[in-house]
Design a protein around this motif. Structure first.
Motif, short mmCIF file in Angstrom:
data_model
loop_
_atom_site.label_atom_id
_atom_site.label_comp_id
_atom_site.label_asym_id
_atom_site.label_seq_id
_atom_site.Cartn_x
_atom_site.Cartn_y
_atom_site.Cartn_z
N ASP A 73 0.84 -1.21 0.00
CA ASP A 73 0.00 0.00 0.00
C ASP A 73 0.87 1.25 0.00
N ALA A 74 1.90 1.27 0.85
CA ALA A 74 2.78 2.43 0.94
C ALA A 74 3.52 2.67 -0.38
N LEU A 75 3.93 1.58 -1.04
CA LEU A 75 4.70 1.71 -2.28
C LEU A 75 3.84 2.14 -3.47
N ARG A 76 2.54 2.18 -3.31
CA ARG A 76 1.69 2.71 -4.38
C ARG A 76 1.86 4.23 -4.53
N THR A 77 2.18 4.89 -3.40
CA THR A 77 2.33 6.35 -3.44
C THR A 77 3.75 6.81 -3.15
N ASP A 78 4.50 6.05 -2.37
CA ASP A 78 5.88 6.41 -2.03
C ASP A 78 6.84 5.54 -2.84
N THR A 79 8.04 6.06 -3.07
CA THR A 79 9.02 5.28 -3.82
C THR A 79 9.86 4.37 -2.93
N GLU A 80 9.81 4.60 -1.60
CA GLU A 80 10.60 3.77 -0.68
C GLU A 80 9.75 3.36 0.52
N HIS A 81 10.07 2.17 1.02
CA HIS A 81 9.40 1.69 2.23
C HIS A 81 10.37 0.78 2.97
N GLU A 82 10.28 0.80 4.28
CA GLU A 82 11.13 -0.03 5.12
C GLU A 82 10.26 -0.88 6.04
N ILE A 83 10.59 -2.15 6.13
CA ILE A 83 9.92 -3.04 7.08
C ILE A 83 10.91 -3.28 8.21
N PRO A 84 10.72 -2.64 9.37
CA PRO A 84 11.67 -2.77 10.47
C PRO A 84 11.47 -4.06 11.27
N ASN A 85 12.44 -4.34 12.11
CA ASN A 85 12.36 -5.46 13.07
C ASN A 85 12.09 -6.80 12.40
N VAL A 86 12.88 -7.10 11.38
CA VAL A 86 12.77 -8.37 10.68
C VAL A 86 13.88 -9.28 11.20
N ARG A 87 13.50 -10.48 11.57
CA ARG A 87 14.49 -11.45 12.06
C ARG A 87 14.50 -12.64 11.11
N LEU A 88 15.65 -12.88 10.48
CA LEU A 88 15.79 -13.96 9.52
C LEU A 88 16.88 -14.92 9.95
N THR A 89 16.64 -16.21 9.70
CA THR A 89 17.71 -17.18 9.93
C THR A 89 18.74 -17.01 8.81
N LEU A 90 19.95 -17.43 9.07
CA LEU A 90 20.99 -17.36 8.05
C LEU A 90 20.61 -18.23 6.85
N GLU A 91 19.97 -19.36 7.13
CA GLU A 91 19.52 -20.25 6.05
C GLU A 91 18.48 -19.55 5.18
#
Length: 98
Positions: A73-91
């Protein structure tokens, strides 16, 4: 594990291997495509051709559906968006090309 064992492990300076990275997914819309990067530890930036592809990528990154909708939704009007607090495994990072 006994208390003595834990103290002995601390004394040797051994640490458990890092299996996750905490960061944010940064997305930039460029026309109808999207540049995506995981920061601060990602290996670089790559391009996803469509919004459907971005949705699938974020789903594979275990981002909750409501946060995916918020990003698109944000990217429909803005050119940038950030999703904070993402935790990913190395795999998972490796599978996603991050």
């Amino acid at each position: 594990m006994t208390r003595d064992h834990l103290l002995a492990e601390q004394d040797t300076g051994r640490r458990r291997a890092v299996t996750h990275r905490q960061g944010r997914i940064w997305i930039r819309r460029t026309g109808s495509a999207y540049d995506v990067m995981f920061a601060p530890t990602g290996n670089g930036e790559f391009r996803i051709a469509t919004a459907a592809g971005l949705r699938a990528f974020l789903w594979e990154a275990t981002i909750p559906a409501e946060r995916i909708d918020e990003a698109l939704d944000a990217l429909r009007t803005d050119t940038e968006h950030e999703i904070p607090n993402v935790r990913l495994t190395l795999e998972r990072m490796s599978k996603l090309g991050l």
